[in-house]
Scaffold this motif. Structure first.
Motif, short mmCIF file in Angstrom:
data_model
loop_
_atom_site.label_atom_id
_atom_site.label_comp_id
_atom_site.label_asym_id
_atom_site.label_seq_id
_atom_site.Cartn_x
_atom_site.Cartn_y
_atom_site.Cartn_z
N VAL A 111 0.85 -1.20 0.00
CA VAL A 111 0.00 0.00 0.00
C VAL A 111 0.88 1.24 0.00
CG1 VAL A 111 -1.58 1.42 1.40
CG2 VAL A 111 -2.02 -1.03 1.11
N LEU A 112 0.52 2.20 -0.86
CA LEU A 112 1.15 3.51 -0.88
C LEU A 112 0.10 4.53 -0.45
CD1 LEU A 112 3.36 5.57 -1.55
CD2 LEU A 112 2.53 5.54 -3.93
N ALA A 113 0.35 5.18 0.68
CA ALA A 113 -0.60 6.16 1.23
C ALA A 113 0.00 7.55 1.12
CB ALA A 113 -0.91 5.83 2.69
N LEU A 114 -0.53 8.34 0.21
CA LEU A 114 -0.08 9.71 -0.01
C LEU A 114 -0.99 10.65 0.77
CD1 LEU A 114 0.22 9.39 -3.89
CD2 LEU A 114 2.15 9.37 -2.29
N SER A 115 -0.39 11.53 1.56
CA SER A 115 -1.18 12.49 2.37
C SER A 115 -2.28 11.76 3.14
CB SER A 115 -1.79 13.57 1.47
OG SER A 115 -0.79 14.38 0.91
N PHE A 116 -1.88 10.72 3.87
CA PHE A 116 -2.88 9.98 4.65
C PHE A 116 -3.53 10.92 5.67
CE2 PHE A 116 -4.40 7.37 8.14
CZ PHE A 116 -5.08 6.38 7.45
N PRO A 117 -4.86 11.03 5.67
CA PRO A 117 -5.54 11.94 6.60
C PRO A 117 -5.69 11.31 7.97
CG PRO A 117 -7.15 10.92 5.15
CD PRO A 117 -5.80 10.38 4.73
N LEU A 118 -4.63 11.43 8.75
CA LEU A 118 -4.60 10.77 10.06
C LEU A 118 -5.74 11.22 10.95
CD1 LEU A 118 -2.94 8.86 11.92
CD2 LEU A 118 -1.67 10.90 12.67
N HIS A 119 -6.11 12.49 10.81
CA HIS A 119 -7.23 13.03 11.58
C HIS A 119 -7.75 14.27 10.87
CE1 HIS A 119 -4.60 16.32 12.82
NE2 HIS A 119 -3.69 15.44 13.22
N GLY B 238 3.29 15.42 3.81
CA GLY B 238 3.84 16.76 3.84
C GLY B 238 4.20 17.17 5.26
N GLY B 239 5.28 17.90 5.40
CA GLY B 239 5.75 18.29 6.73
C GLY B 239 4.81 19.20 7.48
N ARG B 240 3.92 19.90 6.78
CA ARG B 240 2.96 20.77 7.46
C ARG B 240 1.52 20.41 7.09
NH1 ARG B 240 1.51 25.43 4.28
NH2 ARG B 240 2.45 25.31 2.20
N ASP B 241 1.27 19.14 6.87
CA ASP B 241 -0.08 18.67 6.52
C ASP B 241 -1.00 18.83 7.73
OD1 ASP B 241 -2.39 17.24 5.82
OD2 ASP B 241 -1.26 15.78 4.66
N PRO B 242 -2.08 19.61 7.62
CA PRO B 242 -2.97 19.79 8.76
C PRO B 242 -3.78 18.54 9.10
CG PRO B 242 -3.90 20.86 6.82
CD PRO B 242 -2.52 20.41 6.45
N PHE B 243 -3.79 17.57 8.20
CA PHE B 243 -4.47 16.30 8.46
C PHE B 243 -3.55 15.30 9.18
CE2 PHE B 243 -7.04 18.17 5.19
CZ PHE B 243 -8.33 17.70 5.41
#
Length: 243
Positions: free
Chosen positions: A153-161, A186-191
């Motif tokens: 599985v490749l998870a790009l920008s996984f929305p953890l929350h 991304g290092g500053r992904d708000p998700f």
């Protein structure tokens, strides 16, 4: 099933009927056919995720889009442009709701139904399929990996929350894939920033300064082209290590 081909690049699209409605796959065929992943040994019986192999089958990376956009996303397009030269066929999957022109994504169960419906087309060539996607598409790939027998599985920008709601964690989906998994975040992904992710049996690569769409600020960070280079290099190296 309807198909169309762009002769100059070999890119083609096909419409696939699913229980959630028609979906669409856009194929970017491998151009370096000397690089292959082993395929499952069909002379024996193995669990869906077993790695027993016989030589010589081209891998497919199937990528689904997020809930807020389609396959035009910069990360999906970057991988579709880069990976065929490394012997990987890329399949960009449009969920039925996008094909139908709707603006809002349906419930996760419906997304899973659409993904399940395209899987036979993705596996038709007989090679191993790596399930992937960005954001909501990453969640679908994680949830369905074991059921469908994905190689990884490749998870790009996984929305953890959801943004600002770390208590609403979706880590169970990521931790439950049952197959090798790479997260590119991304290092500053708000998700979910990379340092927020829990320990687990997966790998994580960071795109510095990237937001949820891997956009980087103009005045800081590596620059947009370099950011996509970081992403594609991480994925290329990880896929090569799966052999």
């Amino acid at each position: 099933m309807n198909t169309g081909t762009t002769e100059e690049t070999g890119r083609r699209s096909e419409t696939v009927d699913t229980d959630a409605g028609p979906a669409r796959i856009t194929w970017f065929p491998a151009t370096d056919t000397t690089k292959t992943f082993p395929a499952t040994d069909t002379t024996k019986t193995f669990p869906a995720t077993d790695t027993a192999k016989t030589p010589g089958t081209r891998p497919v990376l199937a990528l689904g889009h997020g809930a807020g956009g389609g396959i035009e996303a910069r990360d999906l397009q970057a991988l579709a442009a880069a990976l065929p030269a490394h012997g990987v066929t890329v399949a960009l999957v449009e969920q039925p709701w996008r094909v139908a022109g709707k603006r809002l994504a349906p419930a996760p169960k419906t997304l899973d139904t659409g993904w399940r419906g395209v899987w036979p087309a993705l596996t038709a060539a007989g090679g191993p399929v790596v399930a992937g996607g960005r954001s909501a598409g990453a969640r679908v790939a994680c949830r369905m990996a074991a059921e469908l027998g994905a190689r990884a599985v490749l998870a790009l920008s996984f929305p953890l929350h959801p943004p600002g709601r770390p208590e609403k964690s979706r880590a169970d989906e990521l931790l439950g894939t049952g197959v090798p998994t790479l997260v590119v975040q991304g290092g500053r992904d708000p998700f979910g920033r990379p340092d927020e992710f829990p320990p687990g049996e997966y790998e994580i690569a960071e795109v510095p300064y990237g937001d949820h769409g891997f956009a980087v600020p103009k005045k800081t960070g590596p620059g947009q082209d370099a950011a996509m280079g970081i992403l594609t290099a991480a994925v290329t190296g990880w896929l090569a290590a799966l052999v």
